[in-house]
Design an enzyme around this catalytic site. Structure first.
Site, PDB file in Angstrom:
ATOM      1  N   LYS A  87       0.653  -1.295  -0.126  1.00  0.00           N
ATOM      2  CA  LYS A  87      -0.218  -0.022  -0.230  1.00  0.00           C
ATOM      3  C   LYS A  87       0.765   1.621  -0.142  1.00  0.00           C
ATOM      4  O   LYS A  87       1.760   1.595   0.710  1.00  0.00           O
ATOM      5  CB  LYS A  87      -1.002  -0.052   1.349  1.00  0.00           C
ATOM      6  CG  LYS A  87      -1.677   1.703   1.191  1.00  0.00           C
ATOM      7  CD  LYS A  87      -2.642   1.194   2.716  1.00  0.00           C
ATOM      8  CE  LYS A  87      -3.048   2.851   3.177  1.00  0.00           C
ATOM      9  NZ  LYS A  87      -3.751   2.616   4.253  1.00  0.00           N
ATOM     10  N   ASP A 131      -2.419  10.274   3.419  1.00  0.00           N
ATOM     11  CA  ASP A 131      -3.444  10.285   4.049  1.00  0.00           C
ATOM     12  C   ASP A 131      -4.526  10.744   5.475  1.00  0.00           C
ATOM     13  O   ASP A 131      -3.782  10.962   6.472  1.00  0.00           O
ATOM     14  CB  ASP A 131      -4.093   8.281   4.787  1.00  0.00           C
ATOM     15  CG  ASP A 131      -5.207   8.079   4.755  1.00  0.00           C
ATOM     16  OD1 ASP A 131      -5.714   8.624   4.460  1.00  0.00           O
ATOM     17  OD2 ASP A 131      -5.548   7.060   5.878  1.00  0.00           O
ATOM     18  N   LYS A 150      -9.520  13.447   9.159  1.00  0.00           N
ATOM     19  CA  LYS A 150      -8.889  13.186  10.129  1.00  0.00           C
ATOM     20  C   LYS A 150      -8.830  13.734  11.151  1.00  0.00           C
ATOM     21  O   LYS A 150      -8.734  15.104  10.948  1.00  0.00           O
ATOM     22  CB  LYS A 150      -7.483  11.923  10.360  1.00  0.00           C
ATOM     23  CG  LYS A 150      -7.263  10.599   9.294  1.00  0.00           C
ATOM     24  CD  LYS A 150      -5.806  10.567   9.635  1.00  0.00           C
ATOM     25  CE  LYS A 150      -6.148   8.911   8.174  1.00  0.00           C
ATOM     26  NZ  LYS A 150      -6.188   7.655   9.497  1.00  0.00           N
ATOM     27  N   ASP A 177       1.419   5.718   5.787  1.00  0.00           N
ATOM     28  CA  ASP A 177       0.694   5.073   5.065  1.00  0.00           C
ATOM     29  C   ASP A 177       1.232   4.807   4.463  1.00  0.00           C
ATOM     30  O   ASP A 177       0.317   3.483   3.600  1.00  0.00           O
ATOM     31  CB  ASP A 177      -0.620   5.659   5.050  1.00  0.00           C
ATOM     32  CG  ASP A 177      -1.630   5.395   4.785  1.00  0.00           C
ATOM     33  OD1 ASP A 177      -1.700   3.505   6.482  1.00  0.00           O
ATOM     34  OD2 ASP A 177      -2.861   5.415   4.805  1.00  0.00           O
ATOM     35  N   ASP A 214     -11.900   7.723   4.890  1.00  0.00           N
ATOM     36  CA  ASP A 214     -10.556   6.928   5.738  1.00  0.00           C
ATOM     37  C   ASP A 214     -10.148   5.491   4.958  1.00  0.00           C
ATOM     38  O   ASP A 214      -9.253   5.621   5.780  1.00  0.00           O
ATOM     39  CB  ASP A 214     -10.370   7.498   6.351  1.00  0.00           C
ATOM     40  CG  ASP A 214      -9.386   7.381   7.516  1.00  0.00           C
ATOM     41  OD1 ASP A 214      -8.671   8.078   6.530  1.00  0.00           O
ATOM     42  OD2 ASP A 214      -9.539   7.598   8.536  1.00  0.00           O
ATOM     43  N   GLU A 240      -9.172   3.261   2.939  1.00  0.00           N
ATOM     44  CA  GLU A 240      -8.699   4.206   1.437  1.00  0.00           C
ATOM     45  C   GLU A 240      -7.219   2.729   0.851  1.00  0.00           C
ATOM     46  O   GLU A 240      -7.665   2.743  -0.281  1.00  0.00           O
ATOM     47  CB  GLU A 240      -8.401   5.368   0.841  1.00  0.00           C
ATOM     48  CG  GLU A 240      -7.178   5.927   1.327  1.00  0.00           C
ATOM     49  CD  GLU A 240      -6.570   5.761   2.780  1.00  0.00           C
ATOM     50  OE1 GLU A 240      -5.927   4.498   3.650  1.00  0.00           O
ATOM     51  OE2 GLU A 240      -7.333   5.734   3.775  1.00  0.00           O
ATOM     52  N   ARG A 280      -8.135  -0.446   1.269  1.00  0.00           N
ATOM     53  CA  ARG A 280      -8.389  -1.499   0.665  1.00  0.00           C
ATOM     54  C   ARG A 280      -9.466  -0.730  -0.832  1.00  0.00           C
ATOM     55  O   ARG A 280      -8.789  -1.480  -1.628  1.00  0.00           O
ATOM     56  CB  ARG A 280      -9.657  -1.965   1.803  1.00  0.00           C
ATOM     57  CG  ARG A 280     -10.840  -0.578   1.526  1.00  0.00           C
ATOM     58  CD  ARG A 280     -11.953  -1.584   3.613  1.00  0.00           C
ATOM     59  NE  ARG A 280     -10.590  -0.760   3.895  1.00  0.00           N
ATOM     60  CZ  ARG A 280     -10.723  -0.683   5.326  1.00  0.00           C
ATOM     61  NH1 ARG A 280     -12.397  -1.541   5.381  1.00  0.00           N
ATOM     62  NH2 ARG A 280     -10.660  -0.748   5.898  1.00  0.00           N
TER      63      ARG A 280
END
Length: 505
Positions: A268, A273, A280, A291, A350, A352, A354
């Site tokens: 990933k 993020d 967030k 991330d 959030d 994201e 996946r």
């Protein structure tokens, strides 16, 4: 730091080793290792133990100078604990203490003369590799962006391992593998610690290109138009709010036979993020530069195995972009179509990771892989479940996937980069139902790491697959904030094991 092997033919050979410092082991019951016994010609080491100057507990140390009978300038006594019950934890504690002591010595060279096979089910190669990783971890500095660099350690720069002459060849291989792994870990740390305005998707792509040039691998970078042509609507939905162009990064190490099915690593690569429209909280949001920890880890792993020239075919895939809020960003309630044709209701922007991974996991079908392993800082729920000690390991429940899970868990234990198996069951899949699309991208707060894995599982049914949720292990917060380099040790150990198995066939 340079590492080498010092073959020792007999116990008496320890007394003739000329070095700035030789590290030997002692035990809690006031007994000495073979090397310590050989050096203790005048009883000074045993006297130090009996006097209480050194307890022998794991990691305790005492430095002696000009020891009678030793050709070394210094002798570092290191406690290993109870002689008949030295655990892996005790041994690693002693190695770490030795590495710390070496860092402050007034000499540039040293020899480690421990009983490297004293831990049950662990061999000399493991012990040497563990020391190298501990030493390199202590030497790492995260000062790339500082105008004034941290001063380099003035301690030991060259370490030799005193081993039986019969094990010299094996030990040299252990050094090469450990140094390559440490180099991969350092790359992973460096990428993770860089700020998001530097380590962008383009930066990750350029890093892959650089590795390809240096280690004769093949890199392919797909830009937005190519990603659109592949109909990766789920991946692209995450990029909608960012001006940074997305990159789909493929790196191939072709060390195996031409027709041998590859092992595929997917990382990933969300370089920052914000949470998107489902933004967030501000506190600790700076840590969302981590991330892309999965992407950094698979890049580090590729560097390690390429340096080792591992005889395997390994392909790395990274879907990379930023997740930002703007007027063009994906909104909660939007429905997107993945590369597989399945539709997804985005209930929370959030979640994201996946969304980018599912298209990557569909893309890798074309490689007809032997196995696919993805690594992702996917869910805070995994931190709630497992803390910061174990990565979460998810696979399906059948014989083939059970065997894969055990292989990965064992590799993690050997590497000291542990994982814990979590469930994937149809009962959790129920939480992903949507009234308007084939699935929702979240399943509610209950079992959040499990439902995230269940989401990914829907895109992996054509091959053997495992998912590592590294949200709790990829970086540290607080005063020691920084990338850990995990799960590079686990992945490299797994791949080394696969290479050995392939060679044995």
């Amino acid at each position: 730091m340079d590492f080498s092997i010092k073959p020792v033919a007999a116990k008496t050979g320890f007394t003739t080793i000329k070095t700035g410092c030789i590290a030997v082991a002692v035990f809690e019951n006031k007994t000495l290792s073979a090397a310590a016994q050989a050096l203790d010609t005048k009883g000074e080491i045993l006297a130090a133990l009996k006097s209480g100057d050194l307890t022998g507990k794991p990691g305790s140390t005492l430095l002696l100078r000009n020891l009678a009978g030793s050709s070394a300038d210094r002798v570092l006594l290191v406690g290993l604990g109870k002689q008949d019950a030295v655990s892996e934890k005790d041994f690693l504690t002693a190695l770490q203490a030795t590495a710390r002591a070496f860092a402050t010595l007034g000499t540039s060279d040293a020899v480690v003369a421990f009983p490297f096979d004293i831990v049950a089910k662990r061999d000399t190669s493991w012990a040497i590799g563990s020391f190298i990783l501990a030493a390199r971890d202590g030497a790492y500095r995260s000062d790339t962006m500082k105008s004034k660099k941290e001063p380099a350690s003035s301690g030991v720069k060259k370490v030799a391992f005193a081993v039986d002459a019969k094990e010299a060849g094996i030990s040299k291989s252990a050094i090469a593998q450990a140094v390559a792994t440490a180099n991969g870990i350092d790359l992973t740390k460096e990428l993770g610690n860089l700020p998001a305005n530097v380590c962008t998707p383009t930066y990750l792509a350029n890093t892959a290109k650089k590795l390809a040039r240096e280690f004769k691998m093949t890199a392919e970078i797909l830009d937005r138009k190519q990603i659109q042509a592949l109909k990766m609507g789920s991946f692209l939905s995450v990029t909608n709010g960012s001006v940074a162009p997305p990159k789909f990064i493929v790196l191939k190490h072709s060390g195996g036979k031409a027709k041998e099915a590859p092992i595929v690593l997917v990382g990933k690569g969300i370089t920052f993020d914000s949470g998107g429209i489902s933004i967030k909280p501000g506190a600790a949001m700076d840590e969302m530069k981590y991330d892309m920890g999965g992407a950094a880890a698979v890049l580090g792993t590729m560097r390690a195995i390429a340096e080792m020239k591992l005889p395997l075919n390994v392909i790395m895939v990274i879907p990379s972009c930023e997740n930002m809020p703007s007027g063009s960003a994906t909104k909660p309630g939007d429905i997107v179509t993945s590369m597989s044709g399945q539709t997804i209701e985005v209930l929370n922007t959030d979640a994201e990771g996946r969304l980018v991974l599912c298209d990557a996991l569909t893309y890798v079908e074309r490689f007809k892989p032997a196995v696919v392993i993805d690594a992702a800082t996917l869910t805070g729920a995994c931190i709630t479940a497992l803390g910061h000690h174990n990565s979460g390991l998810f696979t399906r429940n059948d014989d083939a996937h059970d065997a894969l899970a055990e292989e990965l868990l064992t590799a993690g234990k050997i590497a000291g980069d542990t994982a814990w198996r979590m469930p994937i069951e149809d009962r959790y899949q129920e939480q992903l139902k949507s009234n308007f699309a084939d699935m929702a991208n979240i399943g509610g707060p209950a079992g959040g790491s499990v439902t995230a894995a269940c989401f990914l599982e829907r895109y992996t049914r054509k091959y053997l697959w495992a998912h590592l949720d590294i949200a709790g292990t990829a970086w540290r917060s607080g005063a020691a904030k920084g990338s850990t380099g995990r799960p590079v040790p686990l992945l490299t150990t797994f791949l080394i094991g696969r290479a050995r198995t392939a060679k044995a066939k």
